[in-house]
Design a protein around this motif. Structure first.
Motif, PDB file in Angstrom:
ATOM      1  N   MET A   1       0.822  -1.148   0.221  1.00  0.00           N
ATOM      2  CA  MET A   1      -0.115  -0.635  -0.024  1.00  0.00           C
ATOM      3  C   MET A   1       0.539   1.376  -0.005  1.00  0.00           C
ATOM      4  SD  MET A   1      -2.823   0.805   2.942  1.00  0.00           S
ATOM      5  CE  MET A   1      -1.657   0.983   4.540  1.00  0.00           C
ATOM      6  N   ASN A   2       0.965   2.166  -0.770  1.00  0.00           N
ATOM      7  CA  ASN A   2       1.254   3.115  -0.384  1.00  0.00           C
ATOM      8  C   ASN A   2       0.518   4.398  -0.124  1.00  0.00           C
ATOM      9  OD1 ASN A   2      -0.505   3.823  -3.028  1.00  0.00           O
ATOM     10  ND2 ASN A   2       0.464   3.787  -4.518  1.00  0.00           N
ATOM     11  N   THR A   3       1.266   5.624  -0.099  1.00  0.00           N
ATOM     12  CA  THR A   3       0.752   6.860   0.952  1.00  0.00           C
ATOM     13  C   THR A   3      -0.960   7.378  -0.199  1.00  0.00           C
ATOM     14  OG1 THR A   3       1.731   8.475  -0.443  1.00  0.00           O
ATOM     15  CG2 THR A   3       2.814   7.789   1.783  1.00  0.00           C
ATOM     16  N   SER A   4      -1.386   6.427  -0.852  1.00  0.00           N
ATOM     17  CA  SER A   4      -2.233   7.421  -1.918  1.00  0.00           C
ATOM     18  C   SER A   4      -3.540   6.535  -1.302  1.00  0.00           C
ATOM     19  CB  SER A   4      -2.161   7.691  -3.202  1.00  0.00           C
ATOM     20  OG  SER A   4      -1.906   8.003  -3.290  1.00  0.00           O
ATOM     21  N   GLY A   5      -2.677   4.747  -1.628  1.00  0.00           N
ATOM     22  CA  GLY A   5      -4.086   4.206  -0.966  1.00  0.00           C
ATOM     23  C   GLY A   5      -3.950   3.865   0.109  1.00  0.00           C
ATOM     24  N   GLN A   6      -2.996   4.824   1.374  1.00  0.00           N
ATOM     25  CA  GLN A   6      -3.661   4.886   2.440  1.00  0.00           C
ATOM     26  C   GLN A   6      -4.835   5.927   2.446  1.00  0.00           C
ATOM     27  OE1 GLN A   6      -0.777   5.326   5.280  1.00  0.00           O
ATOM     28  NE2 GLN A   6      -2.396   5.972   7.210  1.00  0.00           N
ATOM     29  N   LEU A   7      -4.723   7.407   1.821  1.00  0.00           N
ATOM     30  CA  LEU A   7      -5.371   8.042   1.986  1.00  0.00           C
ATOM     31  C   LEU A   7      -6.910   7.262   1.581  1.00  0.00           C
ATOM     32  CD1 LEU A   7      -3.326  10.512   0.544  1.00  0.00           C
ATOM     33  CD2 LEU A   7      -4.885  11.152   2.406  1.00  0.00           C
ATOM     34  N   LEU A   8      -6.925   6.889   0.415  1.00  0.00           N
ATOM     35  CA  LEU A   8      -8.754   6.378  -0.115  1.00  0.00           C
ATOM     36  C   LEU A   8      -8.838   5.666   0.752  1.00  0.00           C
ATOM     37  CD1 LEU A   8     -10.660   5.706  -2.442  1.00  0.00           C
ATOM     38  CD2 LEU A   8      -8.969   4.051  -3.516  1.00  0.00           C
ATOM     39  N   LEU A   9      -8.421   4.825   1.470  1.00  0.00           N
ATOM     40  CA  LEU A   9      -9.261   3.449   2.562  1.00  0.00           C
ATOM     41  C   LEU A   9      -9.523   4.206   3.498  1.00  0.00           C
ATOM     42  CD1 LEU A   9      -6.464   1.187   2.516  1.00  0.00           C
ATOM     43  CD2 LEU A   9      -8.452   1.085   1.481  1.00  0.00           C
ATOM     44  N   GLU A  10      -8.315   5.683   3.974  1.00  0.00           N
ATOM     45  CA  GLU A  10      -8.892   6.553   4.842  1.00  0.00           C
ATOM     46  C   GLU A  10     -10.485   7.364   3.985  1.00  0.00           C
ATOM     47  OE1 GLU A  10      -5.633   8.887   5.991  1.00  0.00           O
ATOM     48  OE2 GLU A  10      -4.579   7.039   7.235  1.00  0.00           O
ATOM     49  N   PHE A  11     -10.440   7.881   3.378  1.00  0.00           N
ATOM     50  CA  PHE A  11     -11.793   8.202   3.402  1.00  0.00           C
ATOM     51  C   PHE A  11     -13.038   6.934   3.038  1.00  0.00           C
ATOM     52  CE2 PHE A  11     -14.252   8.957  -1.020  1.00  0.00           C
ATOM     53  CZ  PHE A  11     -15.332  10.529  -0.375  1.00  0.00           C
ATOM     54  N   CYS A  12     -12.751   6.089   2.979  1.00  0.00           N
ATOM     55  CA  CYS A  12     -13.963   5.143   2.795  1.00  0.00           C
ATOM     56  C   CYS A  12     -14.562   5.152   3.846  1.00  0.00           C
ATOM     57  CB  CYS A  12     -13.046   3.217   1.987  1.00  0.00           C
ATOM     58  SG  CYS A  12     -13.302   4.130   0.565  1.00  0.00           S
ATOM     59  N   VAL A  13     -13.347   4.702   5.353  1.00  0.00           N
ATOM     60  CA  VAL A  13     -13.374   4.748   6.276  1.00  0.00           C
ATOM     61  C   VAL A  13     -14.597   5.919   6.911  1.00  0.00           C
ATOM     62  CG1 VAL A  13     -13.271   4.721   9.110  1.00  0.00           C
ATOM     63  CG2 VAL A  13     -11.632   3.314   6.737  1.00  0.00           C
ATOM     64  N   ALA A  14     -13.857   6.839   6.869  1.00  0.00           N
ATOM     65  CA  ALA A  14     -14.756   8.557   6.890  1.00  0.00           C
ATOM     66  C   ALA A  14     -16.242   8.000   6.758  1.00  0.00           C
ATOM     67  CB  ALA A  14     -13.900  10.134   6.771  1.00  0.00           C
ATOM     68  N   HIS A  15     -16.097   8.112   5.688  1.00  0.00           N
ATOM     69  CA  HIS A  15     -17.769   8.194   4.797  1.00  0.00           C
ATOM     70  C   HIS A  15     -18.900   6.939   4.798  1.00  0.00           C
ATOM     71  CE1 HIS A  15     -16.855  12.153   3.345  1.00  0.00           C
ATOM     72  NE2 HIS A  15     -15.503  11.695   3.139  1.00  0.00           N
ATOM     73  N   LYS A  16     -17.797   5.873   4.920  1.00  0.00           N
ATOM     74  CA  LYS A  16     -18.671   4.748   5.548  1.00  0.00           C
ATOM     75  C   LYS A  16     -18.974   3.771   4.537  1.00  0.00           C
ATOM     76  CE  LYS A  16     -20.683   5.695  10.010  1.00  0.00           C
ATOM     77  NZ  LYS A  16     -20.119   7.239  10.447  1.00  0.00           N
ATOM     78  N   MET A  17     -17.986   3.967   3.522  1.00  0.00           N
ATOM     79  CA  MET A  17     -17.871   3.012   1.935  1.00  0.00           C
ATOM     80  C   MET A  17     -17.022   1.482   1.974  1.00  0.00           C
ATOM     81  SD  MET A  17     -18.284   6.677   0.088  1.00  0.00           S
ATOM     82  CE  MET A  17     -19.402   6.104  -1.069  1.00  0.00           C
TER      83      MET A  17
END
Length: 320
Positions: A250-266
């Motif tokens: 996982m790269n830093t951009s991937g982590q941002l996407l995963l964190e985005f999903c967590v934040a918006h329950k997606m």
């Protein structure tokens, strides 16, 4: 064009993604019409103390309209007129400008797609009808970027268009009685600083959080993440499955996407199903060595709210 991912939700949603010229696979989703029932007693769903996102599945099913939606996401690379085609009559320009769009809408109709998220459209802000579809454009910056959403015209009623930037836009309204927000996003590549990429996601979040509550319960997103989400990890099991990007870090951009999903329950639809192919982009800067793990990448994702997870039937890459 890139290949796309496909997802199907029983009585509800299917999802599709597609890739660019140098990419080889794509993803597609779907939702079907069987009962166009309206949402009832919405206030009780809004004010309930029940954990709506994922916990009380029975409640979600009770209120959910019954229909099938087939969706796709595609990085089209460009739907703009090429500079060397600028000469000629106005009618010739118009014809050349729309040939790719004509092919896109024709193919979408053949595949039975209801809605498609588009990235790198390079089209000015606006709305146009092409074939069976109404196309909403999020604009471009000096011929770059640009996102769009293509929706069957028969479904394109009572939709509010919100263009946040050339990289993010939303359609807010209802489809067959289901209130929802559709969004298309084209994220920065790793060439940009982490701070820039993080601010980009913060902009997405601010826009989504500004939407009225009843349209936030169900969200469907089409995103070119320009990232690697890495191998499966229990740390992210609430928002992703076990598949996609095996043997990659996982790269830093991937982590941002995963964190985005967590934040918006997606959730990331194309990670929940085992398929022969996951690649949505192949790296043109690397020699075409099939054994090189950096040659194959999964950059494009279909996101849906956890409220819709139990209705997801299938999601995979459509190789074109």
């Amino acid at each position: 064009m890139r290949p796309s991912n496909q997802t199907v939700l029983p009585h509800s949603v299917k999802v599709v993604e597609e890739c660019t010229e140098s990419e080889s696979e794509s993803t597609l989703p779907t939702i079907s019409d069987s009962d166009n029932s309206e949402w009832e007693d919405w206030e009780s769903l809004e004010t309930s103390n029940t954990e709506i996102f994922g916990a009380d599945v029975d409640l979600i099913k009770e209120f959910a309209p019954k229909f099938e939606l087939k969706m796709a996401t595609l990085n089209v690379r460009s739907l703009a007129l090429r500079p060397n085609m600028m000469k000629g009559t106005h009618s010739a320009k118009r014809s050349l400008e729309n040939v790719n769009l004509d092919l896109l809408t024709t193919n979408a109709h053949i595949q039975g797609i209801h809605v498609m998220g588009l990235q790198e459209c390079r089209r000015a802000v606006g709305v146009e009808v092409n074939g069976e579809y109404t196309c909403y454009w999020g604009g471009c910056k000096r011929g770059h970027y640009g996102v769009g959403i293509m929706l069957l015209t028969s479904m394109a009623t009572n939709m509010e268009v919100v263009v946040v930037s050339p990289r993010f836009m939303m359609l807010i309204g209802s489809i067959n009685g289901m209130f929802l927000t559709l969004f298309s996003a084209y994220t920065y590549t790793g060439k940009e600083t982490f701070v820039t990429r993080q601010e980009n996601y913060n902009q997405y979040s601010t826009a989504l959080d500004s939407v009225d509550t009843k349209y936030r319960i169900n969200r469907i997103g089409f995103i070119d993440g320009n990232c690697n989400i890495g191998n499966y990890s229990e740390e992210w099991e609430d928002i992703r499955g076990k598949y996609v990007d095996e043997d990659k870090h996982m790269n830093t951009s991937g982590q941002l996407l995963l964190e985005f999903c967590v934040a918006h329950k997606m959730i990331l639809c194309n990670t929940y199903f085992e398929n022969d192919v996951y690649t949505t982009w192949t790296n043109p800067s690397i020699s075409r060595d099939e054994s090189n793990p950096n040659y194959h990448n999964t950059l494009d994702f279909v996101l849906i709210s956890k409220t819709l997870k139990e209705r997801m039937v299938i999601c995979g890459v459509d190789v074109g």
